[in-house]
Design a protein around this motif. Structure first.
Motif, short mmCIF file in Angstrom:
data_model
loop_
_atom_site.label_atom_id
_atom_site.label_comp_id
_atom_site.label_asym_id
_atom_site.label_seq_id
_atom_site.Cartn_x
_atom_site.Cartn_y
_atom_site.Cartn_z
N PHE A 129 3.92 11.53 0.90
CA PHE A 129 2.87 10.52 1.08
C PHE A 129 1.94 10.48 -0.14
O PHE A 129 1.51 9.41 -0.58
N GLN A 130 1.65 11.63 -0.71
CA GLN A 130 0.82 11.68 -1.91
C GLN A 130 1.53 11.01 -3.09
O GLN A 130 0.92 10.28 -3.88
N ALA A 131 2.85 11.25 -3.16
CA ALA A 131 3.64 10.60 -4.22
C ALA A 131 3.63 9.09 -4.03
O ALA A 131 3.53 8.32 -5.00
N ALA A 132 3.72 8.64 -2.75
CA ALA A 132 3.70 7.21 -2.48
C ALA A 132 2.33 6.62 -2.86
O ALA A 132 2.24 5.51 -3.43
N THR A 133 1.25 7.34 -2.56
CA THR A 133 -0.10 6.87 -2.92
C THR A 133 -0.24 6.74 -4.44
O THR A 133 -0.76 5.74 -4.95
N ALA A 134 0.25 7.76 -5.16
CA ALA A 134 0.19 7.70 -6.63
C ALA A 134 1.02 6.53 -7.14
O ALA A 134 0.62 5.82 -8.08
N GLY A 135 2.17 6.30 -6.52
CA GLY A 135 3.00 5.17 -6.93
C GLY A 135 2.33 3.83 -6.70
O GLY A 135 2.44 2.90 -7.50
N LEU A 168 -1.84 5.65 4.27
CA LEU A 168 -2.98 6.41 4.75
C LEU A 168 -2.86 6.70 6.25
O LEU A 168 -3.20 7.79 6.73
N SER A 169 -2.36 5.70 7.01
CA SER A 169 -2.19 5.92 8.46
C SER A 169 -1.12 6.98 8.73
O SER A 169 -1.25 7.79 9.65
N TYR A 170 -0.08 6.99 7.87
CA TYR A 170 0.95 8.02 8.01
C TYR A 170 0.38 9.40 7.70
O TYR A 170 0.70 10.40 8.35
N GLN A 171 -0.49 9.43 6.69
CA GLN A 171 -1.14 10.70 6.35
C GLN A 171 -2.03 11.18 7.50
O GLN A 171 -2.13 12.38 7.77
N ALA A 184 -7.59 13.86 9.23
CA ALA A 184 -7.07 12.68 9.92
C ALA A 184 -8.16 11.62 10.08
O ALA A 184 -7.93 10.42 9.85
N SER A 185 -9.36 12.05 10.50
CA SER A 185 -10.44 11.08 10.68
C SER A 185 -10.84 10.44 9.36
O SER A 185 -11.19 9.25 9.30
N ALA A 186 -10.81 11.22 8.27
CA ALA A 186 -11.15 10.66 6.95
C ALA A 186 -10.17 9.56 6.56
O ALA A 186 -10.56 8.50 6.05
N TYR A 187 -8.88 9.79 6.79
CA TYR A 187 -7.87 8.77 6.46
C TYR A 187 -8.09 7.51 7.29
O TYR A 187 -8.01 6.38 6.79
N ILE A 188 -8.36 7.69 8.60
CA ILE A 188 -8.52 6.52 9.47
C ILE A 188 -9.79 5.75 9.12
O ILE A 188 -9.80 4.50 9.12
N LEU A 189 -10.86 6.44 8.82
CA LEU A 189 -12.10 5.75 8.43
C LEU A 189 -11.89 4.98 7.13
O LEU A 189 -12.44 3.87 6.94
N ARG A 190 -11.12 5.52 6.23
CA ARG A 190 -10.79 4.80 5.00
C ARG A 190 -9.98 3.54 5.32
O ARG A 190 -10.22 2.47 4.76
#
Length: 925
Positions: A129-135, A168-171, A184-190
């Motif tokens: 997921f981090q690799a996907a975010t960087a991509g 982000l939702s997958y994370q 988890a809450s940080a990702y959802i709030l984002r």
């Protein structure tokens, strides 16, 4: 292709061959190797390959994995292959990658991460997921650089942000799986912050937060659950066009429930606020009911509760829902509000065809609170209405029956049978006079039971007659018929009821009135029947019930108990009976009992249903009974044998101590003796062989027992060894066993053979159909020798043994020279004469017999022209004559005259035929 060996291939070769050889059975092993090796592989591992070649290899592996639908590869193995392909693809990232390559890398990373989450490995998923975010960030920069218009820039930006929200939702999902609430809450709030630009994702994010709320609620994480449910509601409100009010109300109801379960006191206001919001969003019975639950948790005053229930009534909720609320009030001990609400319900729904539900709930609540007088009034009203036209539905009538029967059962439990009858009578009044119902039969049986306890047999009989009319084949009906018959002293009627109970057990699958007969209940009733019959001194009926119980019960311990009771009933009667047909029948019943006990003890041994001590105690009891019965059968040897064999078999379940071994030895000896006697009396050869073979089997078993017994002590005085020898010899002799000679060789070598044993053996050797004169002679010779070796010869026993031996050596009319030389035969006569001369008490009749034998032998020799021998034997006869007592004068004159004639004839060497005939005939007068 299945023969491909991957073990000696490098990484590249493995991938290439895997794609080609897709049916190899070693694929799972190969996948695990690829996954293990990829952690140690970098771009330098493929230095000879161009990026395009590595990329092609990665894409081919990815596509192969995606298309393996029919192949038996697990989801975890598939995600491992995606993992490998994705890692290979990442090795091709240059400083300037194409947009297509970046998008492909993002897709592969997201799919792989998602796969690891589903496979339960969220830690590895995070890496992708981090690799996907960087991509996505890299793609965003690339798109911005080549976008020509503002509109195009906006469109590209939305596309990337939508994908980023998904990642982000997958994370967040991965963090939830790792129980990392903060991340988890940080990702959802984002994600929530991004919804202003991506309103179309509102429904997706709303559902995701709701699912998080459910998951954490299931694990009792109420604080986290309340956060997720609040976020779900807040997000859902942002775009009501994509989230239905019903769904928002559902979220709020779960949020209210979470607050209640978390701490109903601390979060009471929040729970109430949440449910009020839910009911505003969408009013539903579930929401109204939950609001009532919350109000009751908060100790709301009765006045407010009354307003709340009236509000429910004004909202036109269904009768069932209103009754559910009324019951909720009762369960929370708000009786005043609950009963008042019930009255209002009855009035409000009085025209409903289901108003009976309210009546029944009212009655049930009254009974639960011991308000029996009010309940009876209501019941009377319902029954009168039911009888006068306003009938309850079948379902509601059944519910009322249940209420009444439960109340009767509670009275029965405290032995208040009169009160139980009162409630059963209410139930009886609900039935129409012509109505037929299995429950009506059950009701009559229950009433009969109460009448019996109240010692009112006449009323009980009336109830049973009604029960029989409605359900004659029912086992419980038959049981009450049985009880009434016992109380009336009618053995015949009671036995008929037992037969009816037995019939239900003999049917393989008897189905009557849509109810399959309960075998366990029938067996239980047989137990009660036997007990009841004994209590009322109807022994014949009790015995029959016990026999059925022993035959059909599947519980070995229950069977053994029944058999012991049955034996105790029959034994005293049998011991007083004279030999007759009736006694034979009773003995056969006892045989059946003991055989059944033997079978059940075997089942206990195999299935372990009894403890070792219990099984031993039971076996001892039945073993002793079988032994005692065998002893009583002295006039019926066949039955005696059966009991002894049973006693032996039962003793095999007992520890083999000395007492048991002695008992086993005796049982087998007695059984063998009976079989031998049967063999002697057999009318056909077939029967004789059958009995003798059976005897031999018991003999062999007895010898094994005897050998073990001798190890436990001194049994030198026990005749068992001798008896076994004689029994086995008799069987082998009469069956013409070819191994008889080898058997006898071991017999002759035995050191402690007694003369009596040898004489018996000789007798058996000549007992039809056996005919072994040589064996008999040998045995008698040994016996005679033993007699002579004794310090004090028993003249009587000696004379009998000598008689038997001489009778074999010199049969009537002939001399068996082939069995024994004549000189040896002469020696036996001389031995006898010597003993007669020197001992007192030799039987005169035996002396006379020896005299006649020797005289006739002399005549026999004369006729064969052996004149010297003839003179010798006749002279011997005269010597025996001299030892006769009172009989001497009867033979002396005649013998002397005959001897003179014989001598005259011998002097002439030949006598006339007339004189020969005269001498021969006179010798036998």
């Amino acid at each position: 292709m299945d023969d491909v060996d991957f073990r000696f291939m490098d990484f590249k070769e493995i991938i290439e061959n895997l794609i080609v050889n897709c049916s190899s059975p070693s694929i799972p092993e190969v996948i695990n190797r690829l996954f293990s090796d990829i952690a140690n592989i970098n771009r330098e591992s493929f230095a000879e390959m161009q990026d395009a070649q590595v990329e092609e290899m990665a894409v081919n592996l990815w596509n192969w994995t995606v298309t393996r639908i029919g192949l038996l590869i697990s989801e975890e193995q598939k995600v491992k292959l995606r993992h490998v392909a994705c890692k290979l693809m990442s090795m091709c990232e240059g400083s300037v990658a194409s947009e297509e390559a970046i998008q492909r890398q993002i897709l592969m990373s997201v799919k792989t991460g998602r796969g690891w989450v589903d496979a339960g490995n969220a830690v590895i998923a995070d890496e992708f997921f981090q690799a996907a975010t960087a991509g996505l960030e890299q793609l965003y920069v690339s798109l911005m650089q080549r976008s020509s218009t503002e509109a195009h820039v906006t469109m590209q930006k939305i596309t990337v942000e939508r994908d980023l929200l998904k990642v982000l939702s997958y994370q967040a999902e991965s963090a939830i799986a790792q129980e990392d609430f903060q991340r988890a809450s940080a990702y959802i709030l984002r994600c929530k912050d991004m919804l202003m630009r991506l309103p179309q994702m509102t429904g997706y994010l709303h559902s995701l937060c709701y699912n998080f709320g459910i998951e954490t609620y299931k694990h009792n994480k109420y604080e986290e659950s309340s956060f997720w449910l609040s976020q779900s509601y807040d997000i859902g409100k942002l775009d009501k066009s994509s989230v239905e009010p019903e769904m928002l109300a559902k979220v709020l109801r779960l949020l209210a429930t979470t607050y209640l379960d978390w701490d109903d006191r601390a979060y009471y206001d929040k729970a109430l606020h949440a449910i009020n919001l839910a009911n505003k969003e969408h009013l539903s019975p579930a929401g109204l009911f939950l609001r009532m639950e919350i109000l009751l948790k908060g100790e709301t005053p009765n006045g407010e509760l009354h307003e709340a229930v009236m509000e429910i009534l004004h909202l036109d909720m269904s009768l069932d829902f209103c009754l559910k609320v009324a019951k909720l009030l009762m369960d929370h001990e708000r009786e005043s509000v609950g009963f008042n609400f019930l009255k209002i319900i009855c009035e409000h729904f009085k025209s409903s065809e289901n108003i009976g539900k309210a009546w029944l709930l009212h009655i049930d609540m009254l009974l639960q609170r011991k308000e029996e007088l009010l309940a009876k009034e209501k019941i009377e009203e319902i029954i009168i209405d039911h009888q006068t036209g306003r009938q309850l539905t079948t379902e509601l009538a059944g519910c009322l029956h249940n209420i009444l029967w439960k109340k009767a059962a509670r009275s029965f439990e405290v032995q208040n049978y009169a009160d139980a009858l009162h409630w059963y009578y209410y139930s009886l009044r609900l039935y129409a006079s012509d109505q037929t119902d299995l429950d009506l039969a059950k009701l009559q049986r229950n009433m009969a039971f109460c009448y019996l306890h109240l010692e009112q047999p006449d009323k009980a009989k009336e109830a049973v007659i009604e029960a029989e009319r409605h359900d004659p084949t029912n086992i419980f009906t038959q049981f009450y018929i049985f009880k009434i018959a016992i109380l009336e002293g009618s053995s015949d009627r009671a036995l008929q009821a037992i037969t009816a109970l037995e019939y239900t057990l003999t049917a393989k699958e008897q189905e009557e009135n849509d109810v399959i007969t309960d075998r366990g209940s029938a067996v239980m009733l047989l137990t009660l029947a036997a007990q009841f019959a004994l209590e009322n001194e109807l022994q014949i009926v009790a015995e029959r019930a016990l026999e059925c119980l022993a035959q059909y019960s599947e519980d070995p311990q229950q069977v053994l108990t029944a058999l012991k009771c049955l034996c105790r009933l029959i034994l005293p009667r049998v011991s007083q009976m004279t030999e007759s047909e009736n006694k034979k029948k009773e003995m056969d019943r006892l045989l059946t009992c003991l055989n059944t006990a033997l079978l059940k003890l075997g089942q206990c041994f195999d299935g372990g249903t009894l403890t070792s001590d219990s099984r031993t105690n039971e076996a001892h009891w039945f073993r002793k009974i079988a032994w005692n019965l065998a002893v009583q059968c002295d006039e019926d040897p066949v039955t005696m044998r059966e009991f002894f064999i049973l006693s032996y078999k039962l003793s095999q379940f007992c520890p083999l101590d000395q007492i048991i071994l002695i008992a086993q030895k005796t049982c087998l000896l007695m059984a063998a003796a009976v079989d031998l006697e049967q063999g002697r009396k057999a009318s056909t050869t077939f029967e004789q062989i059958k009995f003798l073979s059976r005897a031999l089997e018991q003999i062999h078993k007895c010898r094994d027992v005897w050998n073990r017994l001798k190890e436990t002590g001194d049994f030198s005085s026990d005749p068992c060894e001798t008896l076994l020898l004689l029994y086995e010899f008799e069987v082998k002799a009469k069956m013409n066993d070819p191994l008889l000679e080898s058997f006898l060789e071991s017999v002759w070598e035995l050191p402690h053979l007694e003369s009596k044993t040898l004489e018996t053996l000789a007798s058996l050797a000549m007992e039809m159909p056996a005919h072994y004169p040589s064996v008999a002679i040998k045995a008698l010779k040994k016996a005679l020798l033993l007699h002579k070796k004794k310090e004090s010869i028993d003249v009587l026993k000696y004379s009998k043994c000598m008689h038997s031996l001489v009778n074999l050596l010199v049969p009537d009319g002939a001399l068996s020279a082939e069995l024994c030389p004549l000189e040896e035969v002469w020696g036996y006569f001389e031995d006898a004469l010597s003993l007669i001369s020197h001992a007192q008490g030799y039987p005169e009749i035996e002396i006379l017999w020896l005299m006649v034998k020797s005289w006739n032998t002399g005549i026999f020799m004369y006729l064969r022209k052996k004149y010297v021998s003839a003179e010798k034997w006749c002279g011997l006869a005269l010597r025996f004559l001299n030892h006769l007592g009172s009989l001497r004068r009867n033979y002396e004159t005649q013998m002397n005259v005959l001897y003179s004639e014989l001598m005259e004839a011998l002097n002439k060497n030949k006598g006339s035929l007339f004189n020969e005939e005269c001498c021969w005939n006179k010798a036998y007068q």
